[in-house]
Design a protein around this motif. Sequence first.
Motif, PDB file in Angstrom:
ATOM      1  N   GLY A  96       0.721  -1.287   0.033  1.00  0.00           N
ATOM      2  CA  GLY A  96      -0.083  -0.014   0.151  1.00  0.00           C
ATOM      3  C   GLY A  96       0.813   1.263  -0.172  1.00  0.00           C
ATOM      4  N   ALA A  97       1.874   1.078  -0.597  1.00  0.00           N
ATOM      5  CA  ALA A  97       2.824   2.256  -0.662  1.00  0.00           C
ATOM      6  C   ALA A  97       2.080   3.559  -1.268  1.00  0.00           C
ATOM      7  N   GLY A  98       2.302   4.704  -0.111  1.00  0.00           N
ATOM      8  CA  GLY A  98       1.654   6.014  -0.232  1.00  0.00           C
ATOM      9  C   GLY A  98       0.400   6.153   0.100  1.00  0.00           C
ATOM     10  N   ALA A  99      -0.345   4.851   0.547  1.00  0.00           N
ATOM     11  CA  ALA A  99      -1.747   5.285   0.585  1.00  0.00           C
ATOM     12  C   ALA A  99      -2.029   6.103   1.974  1.00  0.00           C
ATOM     13  N   ASN A 100      -1.276   5.858   3.172  1.00  0.00           N
ATOM     14  CA  ASN A 100      -1.330   6.175   4.334  1.00  0.00           C
ATOM     15  C   ASN A 100      -0.266   7.117   4.784  1.00  0.00           C
ATOM     16  N   ALA A 101       0.483   7.698   3.724  1.00  0.00           N
ATOM     17  CA  ALA A 101       1.485   8.477   3.733  1.00  0.00           C
ATOM     18  C   ALA A 101       1.324   9.912   4.604  1.00  0.00           C
ATOM     19  N   ALA A 102       0.194  10.513   4.231  1.00  0.00           N
ATOM     20  CA  ALA A 102      -0.172  11.869   4.817  1.00  0.00           C
ATOM     21  C   ALA A 102      -0.644  11.674   6.524  1.00  0.00           C
ATOM     22  N   SER A 103      -1.294  10.557   6.671  1.00  0.00           N
ATOM     23  CA  SER A 103      -1.662  10.424   8.198  1.00  0.00           C
ATOM     24  C   SER A 103      -0.147   9.993   9.059  1.00  0.00           C
ATOM     25  N   VAL A 104       0.496   9.119   8.210  1.00  0.00           N
ATOM     26  CA  VAL A 104       1.781   8.888   9.106  1.00  0.00           C
ATOM     27  C   VAL A 104       2.770   9.970   9.238  1.00  0.00           C
ATOM     28  N   ALA A 105       2.881  10.836   8.181  1.00  0.00           N
ATOM     29  CA  ALA A 105       3.601  11.876   8.116  1.00  0.00           C
ATOM     30  C   ALA A 105       3.108  13.016   9.364  1.00  0.00           C
ATOM     31  N   GLY A 150      10.949   7.536   1.189  1.00  0.00           N
ATOM     32  CA  GLY A 150       9.745   7.290   0.326  1.00  0.00           C
ATOM     33  C   GLY A 150       8.653   7.904   0.409  1.00  0.00           C
ATOM     34  N   ALA A 151       7.417   7.515   0.355  1.00  0.00           N
ATOM     35  CA  ALA A 151       6.311   8.276   0.062  1.00  0.00           C
ATOM     36  C   ALA A 151       5.885   8.983   1.421  1.00  0.00           C
ATOM     37  N   VAL A 152       6.285   8.299   2.562  1.00  0.00           N
ATOM     38  CA  VAL A 152       6.075   8.999   4.163  1.00  0.00           C
ATOM     39  C   VAL A 152       7.273   9.660   4.224  1.00  0.00           C
ATOM     40  N   GLY A 153       8.375   9.472   4.016  1.00  0.00           N
ATOM     41  CA  GLY A 153       9.583  10.275   4.476  1.00  0.00           C
ATOM     42  C   GLY A 153       9.285  11.601   3.632  1.00  0.00           C
TER      43      GLY A 153
END
Length: 312
Positions: A96-105, A150-153
């Motif tokens: 699920g790369a990127g799908a929860n990136a905003a929330s984790v960030a 990556g997407a989160v970083g």
Amino acid sequence: MTATVLVLVETVGDYLHILEEQGFRLILGNTPALREAALREHAESITAVLTRGPVGLQAHDMDALPNLQIICVIGAGYERVDVPAAIARGLTVTNGAGANAASVADHAMALLLALVRDIPGADASVRRGEWRKAMRPSLAGKRLGILGLGAVGLAIAQRAALGFAMSVSYHNRRAREDVPYAYCHSAAELAAASDFLIIATPGGAGTQAMIGETELRALGPTGFLVNIARASVVDTQALLDALKQQGIAGAALDVFDDEPNVPDALKALSNVVLTPHVAGLSPEASEGTVRLVAQNLQAHCAGLAVLTPVLQ
């Protein structure tokens, strides 16, 4: 062609209807009892598995599902999925790369603010009637190091640079050509260049204990560490030693080695902030990750390339 999906995850139940509305048949296996019953009663019909990194899927599980075709992992991490075994069996693996990136960030920045500004301590002080005023550092203009861009970083970097005017450095397996941030060639180099170090890299053998005594010493007594990735990336004993001996100023952790069991030694420290692996949990992230699973399953069933393949 459609799919019968064995669901091993427990965190996206409110959004599983998205898969059902796309015509996928779901079999719940998100408790030990349900999983055992599903394998006993439906093994022949299961063609897809929905799991997450810490739950994974091992080779013996794959062997128990003779018609398995695809493994979908929610979230970016897939450390307990035996990807080589899956590939050897001709299975497709997606994440699920990127799908929860905003929330984790968002959670990473919330943890950093809470840690550096000592929000939990200040809150406790007010509740006790002490009115304790402690001098704490500001985030503005500081040096942020991100392990894993990556997407989160990348989402963390954007928040830090644009929202707090922080200078951003990062370490990856390789430098990125599409970002303006400074690349460090090792985790130790990154720690030495950082006031705050955020761990955002996937778990697994390749990142095991990437942050240890050397890196924590490089971060130094005024440095703060935040981990919203996987506990395995940080040597827990080295971190405990650094926190107890003021080798670093503090740490905020959303992930632990043996969840939900958190070491008492961590709980006893006043220079840590702890949350129960919730960085990726938001309505937006949960819906987004299930929709991505649906898109990957649809593509696979149509004989098309999946959107987020895991390749090794």
